[in-house]
Design an enzyme around this catalytic site. Structure first.
Site, short mmCIF file in Angstrom:
data_model
loop_
_atom_site.label_atom_id
_atom_site.label_comp_id
_atom_site.label_asym_id
_atom_site.label_seq_id
_atom_site.Cartn_x
_atom_site.Cartn_y
_atom_site.Cartn_z
N THR A 58 55.61 59.15 -24.56
CA THR A 58 54.53 58.60 -23.74
C THR A 58 54.39 59.70 -22.71
OG1 THR A 58 55.20 56.31 -24.04
CG2 THR A 58 54.26 56.81 -21.92
N GLY B 33 51.96 48.70 -26.00
CA GLY B 33 53.29 49.07 -25.55
C GLY B 33 53.47 48.70 -24.09
N ARG C 33 48.59 46.22 -31.12
CA ARG C 33 49.88 46.24 -30.40
C ARG C 33 49.74 47.03 -29.09
NH1 ARG C 33 53.40 50.67 -28.49
NH2 ARG C 33 55.45 49.75 -28.24
#
Ligand code: GLY
Length: 308
Positions: free
Chosen positions: A165, A195, A193
């Protein structure tokens, strides 16, 4: 003044440093640096270089937090805009909301003049296609995408392909303490989805009175433990920075069901101390640090912490 970011920040870290040196607003400086990471194809966990979801579609997540006001902007599962940290910043500035997702976030991006970008890197598309060919039966391939995707989340979803990330934290006595994040998330994730990178309290949190934290790697764990908020709240309750991070690690280590893997916690306090710990990630994890007493940013290695 201090700027801290993870290894993936390399394309934009010096830009953020220069902007901070020139007196920029901290979030503007961090968002500009992240914008360069989002465009860099060699960074394989953020923006254009990232990996698509199971359907071969890109979905980007990002968040920003102003530690002076505790205002937050975040976006999740954005399909056609690379500059999602900047988009999250605009959510914070322009809307009464904290978070936009999917087509709503894309609509907002268009309304405020963000371009629709080419988002799927050819190499990512090729690797995704090869993965489907390997994992799906001929019958599934013939029907794809009209098949159940949930069983594939146990076979083709590949969090290990995404090591990271990007997270940036800044701390300054006058400008305050702030956080910004951006990611393309797990490779071949289930569509939709999110995170932890767009989730305030999980992937990032900032409060200029105490400090800030931001996490990389397994969002499925930090969302369960509210890891970034845990670090900052522990400092509010009187723990030192390193004890606050140790508490957050202890909570992650207590998880013994669900998807478990590594987490890296980046944290700063109001005295501009910093702490970066690697909990269960394999290999050496590095981060960027710059303080105004330093002539140039340095790359350092995160402390490895072990728990059962
Ligand atoms: N920490 C990034 C993610 O879980 O997507």
């Amino acid at each position: 003044m201090l700027l801290l970011a993870n290894n993936e920040a390399w394309p934009g870290f010096e830009t953020s440093v220069q902007m901070l040196r020139d007196g920029a607003v901290s979030l503007d400086a961090m968002v500009a640096g992240i914008g360069m990471v989002e465009k860099e194809v060699k960074v394989r966990s953020v923006g254009y270089g990232g990996w698509p979801n199971m359907l071969g579609e890109m979905e980007f997540d990002a968040g920003v937090m102003d530690g002076n006001t505790r205002e937050v902007g975040s976006v999740g599962a954005v399909p056609r805009t690379l500059a999602v940290a900047a988009l999250a910043h605009q959510v914070m500035k322009r809307l009464p909301h904290v978070m936009l997702t999917g087509e709503g976030a894309q609509r907002f991006a268009s309304e405020i003049g963000f371009a629709e970008d080419k988002v799927l890197f050819e190499d990512s598309r090729r690797v995704w296609g090869e993965r489907l060919q390997q994992e799906l039966t001929p019958q599934q391939l013939a029907k794809f995408p009209n098949i159940d995707l949930a069983p594939l989340s146990r076979t083709i979803t590949d969090p290990e392909r995404v090591r990271d990330t990007t997270v940036f934290l800044s701390a300054d006595a006058r400008r305050g303490i702030h956080a910004a994040t951006s990611t393309s998330g797990w490779a071949w994730k289930y569509p939709g989805r999110l995170g932890d990178s767009p989730i305030p309290g999980a992937g990032f949190y900032a409060d200029s009175r105490y400090g800030a934290a931001a996490c990389t790697h397994t969002g499925e764990m930090t969302m369960r433990c509210a890891t970034a908020r845990t670090v900052v709240l522990a400092m509010k309750l009187g723990r030192s920075l390193s004890d606050a991070v140790a508490l957050a690690v202890e909570e992650l280590a207590e998880l013994d069901t669900g998807f478990l893997a590594g987490v890296v916690i980046h944290a700063v306090d109001a005295e501009q101390n910093h702490e970066v710990v690697n909990f269960r990630c394999e290999g050496e994890v590095r981060y960027w640090l710059w303080k105004d007493s330093m002539p140039a940013p340095v790359l350092r290695t995160a402390k490895r912490v072990t728990r059962k």
